[in-house]
Design an enzyme around this catalytic site. Structure first.
Site, PDB file in Angstrom:
ATOM      1  N   GLY A 172      39.271  65.823  29.668  1.00  0.00           N
ATOM      2  CA  GLY A 172      39.507  67.026  29.532  1.00  0.00           C
ATOM      3  C   GLY A 172      40.607  67.547  30.123  1.00  0.00           C
ATOM      4  O   GLY A 172      41.352  66.901  30.929  1.00  0.00           O
ATOM      5  N   SER A 214      44.260  61.873  32.155  1.00  0.00           N
ATOM      6  CA  SER A 214      45.444  62.791  31.623  1.00  0.00           C
ATOM      7  C   SER A 214      45.999  63.492  32.806  1.00  0.00           C
ATOM      8  O   SER A 214      45.366  63.882  33.869  1.00  0.00           O
ATOM      9  CB  SER A 214      45.020  63.625  30.477  1.00  0.00           C
ATOM     10  OG  SER A 214      45.072  63.024  29.157  1.00  0.00           O
ATOM     11  N   ASP A 218      35.512  53.587  22.261  1.00  0.00           N
ATOM     12  CA  ASP A 218      35.550  54.449  23.456  1.00  0.00           C
ATOM     13  C   ASP A 218      34.275  55.175  23.492  1.00  0.00           C
ATOM     14  O   ASP A 218      33.677  55.563  22.699  1.00  0.00           O
ATOM     15  CB  ASP A 218      36.533  55.439  23.208  1.00  0.00           C
ATOM     16  CG  ASP A 218      36.830  56.239  24.669  1.00  0.00           C
ATOM     17  OD1 ASP A 218      36.860  55.558  25.764  1.00  0.00           O
ATOM     18  OD2 ASP A 218      37.448  57.195  24.523  1.00  0.00           O
TER      19      ASP A 218
HETATM   20  P1  13P Z   1      41.584  62.355  29.180  1.00  0.00           P
HETATM   21  O1  13P Z   1      40.627  63.514  28.763  1.00  0.00           O
HETATM   22  O2  13P Z   1      41.706  62.747  30.512  1.00  0.00           O
HETATM   23  O3  13P Z   1      42.585  62.230  28.317  1.00  0.00           O
HETATM   24  O4  13P Z   1      40.624  61.077  29.134  1.00  0.00           O
HETATM   25  C1  13P Z   1      40.331  60.353  27.871  1.00  0.00           C
HETATM   26  C2  13P Z   1      39.502  59.301  28.100  1.00  0.00           C
HETATM   27  O5  13P Z   1      39.118  59.030  29.154  1.00  0.00           O
HETATM   28  C3  13P Z   1      39.005  58.707  26.958  1.00  0.00           C
HETATM   29  O6  13P Z   1      37.937  57.699  27.241  1.00  0.00           O
HETATM   30  O1  G3H Z   2      36.421  60.310  26.444  1.00  0.00           O
HETATM   31  C1  G3H Z   2      36.543  61.108  25.557  1.00  0.00           C
HETATM   32  C2  G3H Z   2      37.693  61.042  24.815  1.00  0.00           C
HETATM   33  O2  G3H Z   2      38.856  61.865  25.201  1.00  0.00           O
HETATM   34  C3  G3H Z   2      37.385  61.189  23.322  1.00  0.00           C
HETATM   35  O3  G3H Z   2      37.079  62.233  22.888  1.00  0.00           O
HETATM   36  O4  G3H Z   2      34.751  62.165  21.859  1.00  0.00           O
HETATM   37  O5  G3H Z   2      36.135  64.155  21.606  1.00  0.00           O
HETATM   38  O6  G3H Z   2      36.695  62.039  20.401  1.00  0.00           O
HETATM   39  P1  G3H Z   2      36.147  62.780  21.631  1.00  0.00           P
HETATM   40 ZN    ZN Z   3      36.578  58.556  28.590  1.00  0.00          ZN
END
Ligand code: 13P
Ligand code: G3H
Ligand code: ZN
Length: 321
Positions: A191, A226, A94
């Site tokens: 977030g 989210s 990610d």
């Molecule tokens: P949220 O913060 O809305 O859960 O998004 C997660 C996300 O895009 C991870 O790449």
């Molecule tokens: O897009 C971000 C995801 O929620 C992952 O978050 O970089 O804090 O692990 P993080």
């Molecule tokens: Zn993301």
């Protein structure tokens, strides 16, 4: 020594996306950083018979150790089988922020990577994404690129405003880079604070439509998806937390998006809220408790139920494994 994801029983996302677009649903992309999160994801997906994308961020690699996470994903494939499921599992990086990080993940068994060059000038974004694609495709690993900038905090880069994806750029970007899927900015954000109180929590489905017209049938990804369930925010706040004005993406808008070429929906914050609510409640109700299994167990259960709800009622991926 390099390991291929195929040896560990993982799949890339190509076929899953083709089926998701045809079937009008989206694959859940859930982040994990620890054992309970991973268990909850696998249990939820086996119980609903849904394909799944396990997401690991650079932060997760730093927190949990990259080797451990990679073996946990390998363990998850076996765990799913033990639970009686034969669900397709993708291991995805990610928000990869460099070519080197993508290569490192591919060498350690990831079946899919994101190269997020959305904060760079367009030509730089194209050049790095193409370089990652050229490497990844040699190993049949799929690549996600991104165009547009999500408002809020994204990997320590803060954008005050959404920079929506420009539909006129998408065709050029996917053609020049060869990416397998494209993350777009249409008003979602990372977030728990996605909209200001009193404003209309709406994403720009009109821009999504416009993008689809330019690249028909091309797999689209939504980050920052989210929904910030208010019942969870309430439990957190009633048990010593302080999350004021946390607002997410309404689920009906995500359901609508999932019916289109949006075939991967990223959800992390809702899982964080579910775990936090459960842990806070145990701490408040049973202050004498100090066995981590007694609070992480309920947190895992709450997480599993949340993930199942998303799969069944929002993404539509149940029964699609
Ligand atoms: P949220 O913060 O809305 O859960 O998004 C997660 C996300 O895009 C991870 O790449
Ligand atoms: O897009 C971000 C995801 O929620 C992952 O978050 O970089 O804090 O692990 P993080
Ligand atoms: Zn993301």
């Amino acid at each position: 020594m390099a390991v291929s994801y195929k040896e560990i029983g993982l799949v890339n996302s190509r076929e899953l996306f083709v089926r998701a677009i045809k079937g009008g649903y989206a694959i859940p992309a859930y982040n994990f950083n620890n054992m309970e999160q991973l268990q909850a994801i696998i249990m939820a997906c086996v119980e609903t018979n849904s394909p799944v994308i396990l997401q690991v961020s650079a932060g997760a690699r730093k927190y949990a150790n990259e080797t451990l996470l990679r073996y946990m994903a390998e363990g998850a494939v076996q765990y799913a089988k033990e639970l009686g499921g034969s669900i397709p599992i993708v291991l995805h990086l990610d928000h990869g922020d460099s070519y080197e990080l993508c290569v490192s993940c591919i060498e350690s068994g990831f079946s899919s990577v994101m190269i997020d060059g959305s904060h760079w000038p367009y030509d730089e974004n194209v050049a790095v994404a193409k370089k990652v694609v050229d490497y990844a495709h040699k190993y049949d690993v799929t690549v996600e690129g991104e165009l547009g900038i999500l408002a809020g905090v994204e990997d320590e880069v803060k954008a005050d405003e959404h920079v929506y994806t420009r539909p006129e750029e998408v065709e050029d970007f996917v053609t020049k880079t060869g990416v397998d899927s494209l993350a777009i900015a249409i008003g979602t954000s990372h977030g728990a604070y996605k909209f200001k109180p009193g404003t209309d929590p709406k994403i720009r489905l009109d821009i999504l439509d416009e993008i689809e017209k330019r690249i028909p049938g091309f797999p689209i990804v939504l980050h920052g998806s989210s929904s910030v369930p208010q019942d969870l925010v309430k439990i957190i706040n009633e048990n010593g937390g302080k999350l004021d004005n946390a607002i997410g993406i309404p689920e009906d808008q995500l359901r609508q998006a999932a019916k289109s070429a949006v075939c991967k929906i990223n959800i992390d914050s809702d899982g964080r809220l579910a775990m936090t609510a459960a842990v806070r409640k145990v701490f408040n109700d049973k202050p004498q408790e100090f066995d981590p299994r007694k609070y992480l167990g309920p947190a895992r259960e709450a997480l599993k139920e949340l993930y199942k709800h998303k799969i069944i009622n929002v993404l539509g991926s149940s029964g699609k494994a």
